[in-house]
Design a protein around this motif. Sequence first.
Motif, PDB file in Angstrom:
ATOM      1  N   GLY A 174       5.562  -1.054  -0.834  1.00 15.91           N
ATOM      2  CA  GLY A 174       5.896   0.066   0.007  1.00 15.91           C
ATOM      3  C   GLY A 174       6.274   1.337  -0.746  1.00 15.91           C
ATOM      4  N   ALA A 175       6.594   2.317  -0.012  1.00 12.50           N
ATOM      5  CA  ALA A 175       7.052   3.560  -0.855  1.00 12.50           C
ATOM      6  C   ALA A 175       8.306   3.664  -1.396  1.00 12.50           C
ATOM      7  CB  ALA A 175       6.567   4.892  -0.064  1.00 12.50           C
ATOM      8  N   LYS A 180      14.182  -0.270   1.446  1.00 14.24           N
ATOM      9  CA  LYS A 180      14.039  -1.664   1.254  1.00 14.24           C
ATOM     10  C   LYS A 180      15.108  -2.359   0.488  1.00 14.24           C
ATOM     11  CE  LYS A 180       9.968  -1.251   3.272  1.00 14.24           C
ATOM     12  NZ  LYS A 180       8.534  -1.530   2.897  1.00 14.24           N
ATOM     13  N   GLY A 199       5.498   1.648  -4.679  1.00 14.54           N
ATOM     14  CA  GLY A 199       6.012   2.814  -5.339  1.00 14.54           C
ATOM     15  C   GLY A 199       7.357   2.565  -5.724  1.00 14.54           C
ATOM     16  N   GLY A 273       2.028   6.150 -11.454  1.00 13.69           N
ATOM     17  CA  GLY A 273       1.649   4.801 -11.184  1.00 13.69           C
ATOM     18  C   GLY A 273       1.393   4.347  -9.765  1.00 13.69           C
ATOM     19  N   GLY A 301       0.450  -0.930  -3.508  1.00 15.00           N
ATOM     20  CA  GLY A 301      -0.040   0.481  -3.911  1.00 15.00           C
ATOM     21  C   GLY A 301      -0.631   1.067  -3.030  1.00 15.00           C
ATOM     22  N   GLU A 304      -4.818   2.832   0.717  1.00 11.30           N
ATOM     23  CA  GLU A 304      -5.463   3.738   1.647  1.00 11.30           C
ATOM     24  C   GLU A 304      -6.860   4.465   0.589  1.00 11.30           C
ATOM     25  OE1 GLU A 304      -2.147   3.822   1.384  1.00 11.30           O
ATOM     26  OE2 GLU A 304      -1.201   3.948   3.082  1.00 11.30           O
ATOM     27  N   ASP A 332       2.600  -0.905   7.830  1.00 10.81           N
ATOM     28  CA  ASP A 332       1.428  -0.573   6.674  1.00 10.81           C
ATOM     29  C   ASP A 332       0.986  -1.943   6.243  1.00 10.81           C
ATOM     30  OD1 ASP A 332       1.343   2.326   6.574  1.00 10.81           O
ATOM     31  OD2 ASP A 332       3.333   2.158   6.413  1.00 10.81           O
ATOM     32  N   SER A 333       1.774  -2.886   5.916  1.00  8.85           N
ATOM     33  CA  SER A 333       1.392  -4.158   5.468  1.00  8.85           C
ATOM     34  C   SER A 333       0.254  -4.708   6.531  1.00  8.85           C
ATOM     35  CB  SER A 333       2.473  -5.160   5.239  1.00  8.85           C
ATOM     36  OG  SER A 333       3.584  -4.318   4.712  1.00  8.85           O
TER      37      SER A 333
HETATM   38  P1  ADP Z   1       5.606  -1.055   5.499  1.00  8.14           P
HETATM   39  O1  ADP Z   1       5.156  -0.235   6.691  1.00  8.14           O
HETATM   40  O2  ADP Z   1       4.641  -2.117   5.453  1.00  8.14           O
HETATM   41  O3  ADP Z   1       7.111  -1.492   5.446  1.00  8.14           O
HETATM   42  P2  ADP Z   1       6.051   1.134   3.812  1.00  8.14           P
HETATM   43  O4  ADP Z   1       5.979   2.076   5.043  1.00  8.14           O
HETATM   44  O5  ADP Z   1       7.462   1.031   3.136  1.00  8.14           O
HETATM   45  O6  ADP Z   1       5.250  -0.071   4.356  1.00  8.14           O
HETATM   46  O7  ADP Z   1       5.174   1.852   2.663  1.00  8.14           O
HETATM   47  C1  ADP Z   1       3.604   1.824   2.988  1.00  8.14           C
HETATM   48  C2  ADP Z   1       3.185   3.042   2.062  1.00  8.14           C
HETATM   49  O8  ADP Z   1       3.933   2.971   0.555  1.00  8.14           O
HETATM   50  C3  ADP Z   1       1.679   2.996   1.976  1.00  8.14           C
HETATM   51  O9  ADP Z   1       1.248   4.208   2.734  1.00  8.14           O
HETATM   52  C4  ADP Z   1       1.237   3.088   0.398  1.00  8.14           C
HETATM   53  O10 ADP Z   1       0.305   4.154   0.159  1.00  8.14           O
HETATM   54  C5  ADP Z   1       2.598   3.461  -0.091  1.00  8.14           C
HETATM   55  N1  ADP Z   1       2.735   3.189  -1.500  1.00  8.14           N
HETATM   56  C6  ADP Z   1       2.421   1.934  -1.924  1.00  8.14           C
HETATM   57  N2  ADP Z   1       2.633   2.111  -3.320  1.00  8.14           N
HETATM   58  C7  ADP Z   1       2.711   3.267  -3.674  1.00  8.14           C
HETATM   59  C8  ADP Z   1       2.910   3.988  -4.853  1.00  8.14           C
HETATM   60  N3  ADP Z   1       3.044   3.198  -6.137  1.00  8.14           N
HETATM   61  N4  ADP Z   1       3.331   5.076  -5.157  1.00  8.14           N
HETATM   62  C9  ADP Z   1       3.216   5.870  -3.870  1.00  8.14           C
HETATM   63  N5  ADP Z   1       3.156   5.310  -2.658  1.00  8.14           N
HETATM   64  C10 ADP Z   1       2.996   4.024  -2.595  1.00  8.14           C
END
Ligand code: ADP
Length: 388
Positions: A174-175, A180, A199, A273, A301, A304, A332-333
């Motif tokens: 995730g971002a 987390k 991220g 990245g 990553g 989307e 998002d997962s």
């Molecule tokens: P979840 O809802 O599954 O808990 P998050 O809300 O924490 O997940 O994060 C989801 C977002 O993280 C996605 O929209 C994705 O585009 C973004 N993301 C994943 N990897 C990266 C990265 N390397 N850089 C920027 N954004 C990222």
Amino acid sequence: MLFGVPVLEDLPSVDGRSVLVRCDFNVPLRDGEIADDHRIRAALPTLEWLTSRGAKVTAVTHLGRPKGTPDPAFDVAPVRRRLAELAPGVTLGENLRFSPGETANDPDFVDELMAGHDLYVNDAFGASHRAHASIVGPPSRVPSAAGLLLAREVEVLLGLRSHPRRPFVAITGGAKVSDKLGVIRALLGVADQILIGGGMCFTFFAALGHSVGSSLLEPDRIDDCKALLDEFGDRLVLPSDVVAMGPGGKIGDPEAGGEVRNMGRSVPDGWMGLDIGPGSAAEFADHVLEASTVLWNGPMGVFEDPRFEAGTRSVAQAVADCRGFTVIGGGDSAAAIAQFGFEDQVDHISTGGGASLELIERGDLPGVEALRRAPNAVEADESDEFNE
Ligand code: ADP
Ligand code: MG
């Protein structure tokens, strides 16, 4: 009882009684019509459990974010129409958030909600991390229970925390690493390995002294990441390679240009990245395939954008292929696994983003705690002790 939480069987007889059921019917609307009725259909087993035993059922939900006052844009009428088709006889109350008492947890609003109702059921997992009136109020007044959806979430997520089959591999991504860190700390108490992508891995890379270029970075969390790596480095698995986009590129717009390249952990200036690399994706998949329990939260990553979906797809594929018990938490997962078409190959997809994170992190939620203190839960607990 499930981890001290009363379930439907722990209610007194529902025959001829009036039951208020807190549902999560916060469905997406498009032009005043329901775009996806999944959440309504998901509640049917609980509603049918009650009505088939002679209960008179009133469902209540919030819808959208009205500001504590009636707002026609968030009228529940479309939900009421769909519910009448799917669960005839079940009444739907007004949008809870039309009253300021809901989010303020006003006791007078709880009285108003419960007027004429004998029993309460919470089946709104996705709202149970909020101490709102309809979530925490009723269980202190009447016999209460978790509905089938909430009970399943509690069973799976608290089960992961208390007695996972090993090896237990958690994947976090995730971002934002700040969202987390709490979950990672909680999981370190129980998981054998935590794979870190998304991220958030760049703040860990920075903690190891790597350059991160323009990747997501939370400088004020570098020390936290360093401390985790020092203490638990043998159980934290970071990617060994990443996919990065060069200067001029734009996320979500491949036409804009910008070079995309695989590289190791160090990302040069001007590069960003945006996915784990193919080597890491294969390594992560190996760990997942060998696990007896898997919990996945957060994409690897920016899935989307098709240029940066490969890492998330590999992990999703591995979770689908894994023969152990597999769980996905996080909005998002869940969207990612659906996008890749592996939804049916996972044991449990949690329906609450914030709620599943908090339940894993803290082992409890305001709505779950409230049920545990319901009059029928307390009695059952005492009789449990008596039986020992
Ligand atoms: P979840 O809802 O599954 O808990 P998050 O809300 O924490 O997940 O994060 C989801 C977002 O993280 C996605 O929209 C994705 O585009 C973004 N993301 C994943 N990897 C990266 C990265 N390397 N850089 C920027 N954004 C990222
Ligand atoms: Mg999210």
